[in-house]
Design an enzyme around this catalytic site. Structure first.
Site, PDB file in Angstrom:
ATOM      1  N   ARG A 112      26.107   5.586  -2.870  1.00 17.98           N
ATOM      2  CA  ARG A 112      26.727   6.870  -3.156  1.00 17.98           C
ATOM      3  C   ARG A 112      26.237   7.922  -2.162  1.00 17.98           C
ATOM      4  O   ARG A 112      25.080   7.915  -1.768  1.00 17.98           O
ATOM      5  CB  ARG A 112      26.367   7.328  -4.578  1.00 17.98           C
ATOM      6  N   TYR A 262      32.793   2.221  -1.501  1.00 18.16           N
ATOM      7  CA  TYR A 262      31.668   1.652  -2.244  1.00 18.16           C
ATOM      8  C   TYR A 262      31.414   2.322  -3.592  1.00 18.16           C
ATOM      9  O   TYR A 262      31.337   3.558  -3.686  1.00 18.16           O
ATOM     10  CB  TYR A 262      30.386   1.725  -1.395  1.00 18.16           C
ATOM     11  N   LYS A 271      31.392   7.340 -12.000  1.00 17.66           N
ATOM     12  CA  LYS A 271      30.595   8.567 -11.908  1.00 17.66           C
ATOM     13  C   LYS A 271      31.487   9.811 -11.884  1.00 17.66           C
ATOM     14  O   LYS A 271      31.176  10.825 -12.513  1.00 17.66           O
ATOM     15  CB  LYS A 271      29.725   8.527 -10.658  1.00 17.66           C
ATOM     16  N   HIS A 291      24.627   9.727 -18.613  1.00 15.11           N
ATOM     17  CA  HIS A 291      24.264   8.565 -17.804  1.00 15.11           C
ATOM     18  C   HIS A 291      23.277   7.715 -18.614  1.00 15.11           C
ATOM     19  O   HIS A 291      22.084   7.725 -18.361  1.00 15.11           O
ATOM     20  CB  HIS A 291      23.611   9.073 -16.513  1.00 15.11           C
ATOM     21  N   SER A 313      19.531   5.992 -11.720  1.00 11.88           N
ATOM     22  CA  SER A 313      20.125   4.795 -11.131  1.00 11.88           C
ATOM     23  C   SER A 313      19.036   3.840 -10.659  1.00 11.88           C
ATOM     24  O   SER A 313      18.016   4.270 -10.104  1.00 11.88           O
ATOM     25  CB  SER A 313      20.985   5.182  -9.931  1.00 11.88           C
ATOM     26  N   CYS A 315      16.865   2.029 -12.277  1.00 12.10           N
ATOM     27  CA  CYS A 315      15.576   2.090 -12.981  1.00 12.10           C
ATOM     28  C   CYS A 315      15.552   1.162 -14.190  1.00 12.10           C
ATOM     29  O   CYS A 315      14.750   1.350 -15.105  1.00 12.10           O
ATOM     30  CB  CYS A 315      15.271   3.518 -13.427  1.00 12.10           C
ATOM     31  N   ASP A 338      25.435   1.849 -18.609  1.00 13.17           N
ATOM     32  CA  ASP A 338      25.371   2.944 -17.629  1.00 13.17           C
ATOM     33  C   ASP A 338      25.848   4.293 -18.164  1.00 13.17           C
ATOM     34  O   ASP A 338      25.327   5.311 -17.761  1.00 13.17           O
ATOM     35  CB  ASP A 338      26.204   2.566 -16.397  1.00 13.17           C
ATOM     36  N   ARG A 432      25.230  -5.156  -5.250  1.00 15.36           N
ATOM     37  CA  ARG A 432      25.662  -5.079  -6.647  1.00 15.36           C
ATOM     38  C   ARG A 432      26.437  -6.305  -7.097  1.00 15.36           C
ATOM     39  O   ARG A 432      27.044  -7.011  -6.285  1.00 15.36           O
ATOM     40  CB  ARG A 432      26.599  -3.873  -6.812  1.00 15.36           C
TER      41      ARG A 432
HETATM   42  C1  OXD Z   1      24.489   4.432 -10.152  1.00 13.35           C
HETATM   43  C2  OXD Z   1      25.368   3.368 -10.623  1.00 13.35           C
HETATM   44  O1  OXD Z   1      24.316   4.596  -8.945  1.00 13.35           O
HETATM   45  O2  OXD Z   1      25.428   3.160 -11.840  1.00 13.35           O
HETATM   46  O3  OXD Z   1      23.951   5.147 -11.008  1.00 13.35           O
HETATM   47  O4  OXD Z   1      26.039   2.728  -9.800  1.00 13.35           O
HETATM   48 MN    MN Z   2      24.410   4.619 -13.005  1.00 13.58          MN
END
Ligand code: OXD
Ligand code: MN
Length: 653
Positions: A112, A262, A271, A291, A313, A315, A338, A432
């Protein structure tokens, strides 16, 4: 001057597949958008509501795709797109598994891009806080309506030339649920179309909702674009990293994304919609778009509780959401990994849905040891991106070293030979898996319940190598909101940040606020009154930290399935058990109240829960500086009062 170009007839037998050659290169987006009389969509388009038809037509005129394809979400459609991407070299099959694919991106398009993500409002202060003089704001970026339009005009005219525009009707949340919302994404990327099919409910059923119920939809425009030079660097992954921009206009529910294919930059339901635009809708309508993962935990006595947890993100949200508890008799089931949309029901219970339909999980670190349920999820109908490949048609990433057989060779995410002796990473750290949620063996039976699941606790947490105990409980809702606002975590590879700096990431939402963070905190605080009026009970709030290290840099807590021991304590607190001791920062478990039976590593509980006065004095100073520098006059006084209380308590230690 505007030039209306020729249109050629439909070539696809389906009335909703249209072939266009179009049209104007214009000086002004507004002028283009005034061309309502043009009927670019032909065939049975009478079915489409005017708003959707106009949305498609206007953007087709702007972006000039060769074709327009309205996605039905069918298997056949998906197969055609996968075959076409394979032919273009965008993806390659992973024959070791069932219908799994590997995509390699342009190495400049791997995460991102927060610095190029903007919220557009008339007034700056509606979108972002006013930072202190000389300080760069880190709680979002504002763009004026004029610059919003000109950013689009600089990038989108003709941006889909030579490509097909896919029209993706999608639902965030179960179709028809009162908590769900609908969007339509226009994109020139098949990768995005296929990924949206995994990540959202997408296709004809959603289009029918729009048509039959004439529901409003969030307008999402996406183009991978073409560099200004006209030279596409990597034909198999077109993008325009130099000019990437992600724009949101909450007033009109619009999202516009250019230059990247991406993840959160391009899968606009995630998001951009579910969090940034979602949070603005949630504020207007009196709910929360967060989130957060959502999990169900069932104790040996059969009681099931739902917990939501906000971690930044990368974690470990996915790991916690599908955890295999080590504590005997406990069961964890997943609702989402998420995003949570949470709204009070008529009785004041906070009910949550997961608006997504897939997992877009960070691959490195995922293994049988850390997340066996994720491993059981990803071997069917999954799109992997930027992971490494094995010579037997499988995938590989850091954390799977133990699975590597000696006769197997590895190709890294860039397509180069790799071996365990290599000094580079096999998989990109932000590589991912994009996998259907329905593959997951531990989905909760209620995960698609249209009314959502009742949330009894909210957890905040981050990667805090120092000073922050394994778990502590907020004294009340206000204190809990302050804890969330003061969250910090080590930076990860999910965005463009470098190094392991400890960053403020309030509510794990720093990159995802759709409006001024101070107002967001006010909204959180207001939830308590809303709940009271309905006669409900607010969820309890906790802070967790699985990542505290000892002086030698070793993790003090084993984490993963062992975190069930912490959830067990949290449940006891939800049930009102007197298993805590008060400290200046919050309530921590009283001695021996965390069940360590059967734990086969020695844990220094004393160090894990130690609260160091100097550390916390410095922490409160840092939080104050963050509030002063970043939030300023937008900080609600209740939050400052909470921090004052913390300072005072720590000062007296
Ligand atoms: C992030 C995701 O970056 O969930 O938080 O992809
Ligand atoms: Mn996320």
């Amino acid at each position: 001057m505007l030039r209306i170009l020729q249109r050629i007839p439909i070539i696809n037998s389906s009335p909703l597949h249209h072939h266009l050659i179009s049209q104007p290169s214009s000086q002004s987006l507004r002028l283009i958008r005034q061309l309502h009389s043009l009927k670019l969509l032909k065939g049975d388009t009478a079915r489409l509501p005017a708003s959707l038809k106009t949305f498609i037509e206007e953007n087709a005129r702007l972006c000039q795709p060769d074709n327009i394809h309205i996605c039905d979400g069918s298997e056949a459609e998906n197969e055609t797109m996968l075959a076409s991407m394979q032919a273009a070299g965008t993806i390659s099959p992973l024959p070791k598994y069932d219908n799994c694919w590997l995509a390699r991106t342009n190495p400049a398009d791997v995460a991102r891009v927060e610095s190029r993500t903007f919220i557009c409002t008339e007034k700056r202060e509606d979108a972002v806080c006013t930072p202190a003089e000389g300080v760069t704001g880190m709680l979002g970026n504002w763009i004026s309506p004029v610059d919003y339009e000109s950013s689009i005009m600089k990038r989108f005219p003709g941006s889909m030339r030579g490509r097909t525009m896919y029209v993706i009707p999608f639902s965030m949340g179960p179709i028809g649920s009162p908590l769900s919302k609908i969007g339509v994404e226009l994109t020139d990327s098949q990768y995005v179309a296929c990924s949206m099919r995994i990540m959202t409910r997408m296709g004809s059923a959603v289009l029918n909702e729009i048509v039959d119920k004439d529901v409003d939809f969030i307008k999402c425009l996406h183009s991978v674009g073409t560099p200004e030079s006209g030279k596409v660097e990597m034909e198999s992954w077109p993008c325009d990293p130099q000019r990437t921009i992600i724009l949101h206009k909450p007033d009109t529910n619009e999202i516009v994304s250019y230059g990247s294919a991406y993840g959160g930059n391009a899968l606009l339901g995630k998001k951009c919609f579910a969090l940034r635009i979602g949070s603005t809708i949630a504020r207007r309508e009196g709910w929360l778009a967060e989130h957060m993962l959502i999990l169900a935990i069932t104790a040996p006595n059969g009681t099931k509780r739902y917990i939501a947890a906000a971690f930044p993100s990368a974690c470990g949200k996915t790991n916690l959401a599908m955890m295999k508890p080590t504590l005997p008799g406990f069961k964890v089931e997943c609702v989402g990994d998420d995003i949570a949309w949470m709204k009070f029901d008529a009785n004041g219970n906070l009910r949550a849905i997961n608006p997504e339909y897939g997992f877009f999980g960070v691959a490195p670190g995922t293994s049988e040891a850390t997340n066996p349920n994720a491993m059981a999820t990803i071997h069917k109908n999954t799109m992997f991106t930027n992971v490494a490949a094995t010579s037997d048609g499988g995938i590989f990433w850091e954390g799977l070293e133990g699975d590597l057989k000696p006769d197997i060779t590895v190709t890294d995410w860039l397509g180069k030979p790799w071996s365990p002796a290599s000094t580079t990473k096999a998989a990109h750290p932000n590589s991912r898996f994009c996998t259907p949620i329905t593959n997951c063996p531990v989905m909760d039976s209620q995960w698609e319940h249209p009314d959502g699941v009742p949330i009894t606790a909210i957890l905040f947490g981050g990667r805090r190598p120092e000073g922050v105990p394994l778990v502590y409980e907020a004294f009340d809702w206000k204190h809990g909101v302050m804890l969330g606002s003061a969250m910090r975590s080590e930076a990860t590879a999910a965005a463009e940040h470098k190094g392991k700096v400890i960053m403020h990431d309030p509510m794990a939402m720093r990159p995802f606020f759709g409006y001024n963070f101070g107002k967001y905190l006010e909204h959180w605080l207001s939830m308590e009154k809303r709940c009271e009026k309905l006669g409900g009970k607010m969820p309890k709030v906790f802070h967790v930290n699985w990542f505290r290290k000892d002086a030698g840099g070793k993790f003090l807590w084993p984490g993963f399935g062992e975190n069930s021991r912490v959830l067990d304590w949290i449940i006891k607190r939800i049930d009102g058990e007197n298993c805590f001791q008060q400290t200046p920062i919050g309530n921590i478990p009283s001695e021996n109240s965390i069940n360590l039976n059967g734990l086969n590593t020695a844990v220094d509980m004393k160090e894990l829960f130690s609260i160091d006065r100097d550390f916390w004095l410095k922490e409160t100073e840092d939080i104050q500086k963050f509030y002063n520098d970043q939030v300023g006059q937008d900080l609600p006084c209740e939050i400052q009062n909470e921090l004052n209380g913390l300072k005072e308590r720590v000062g007296k230690m």
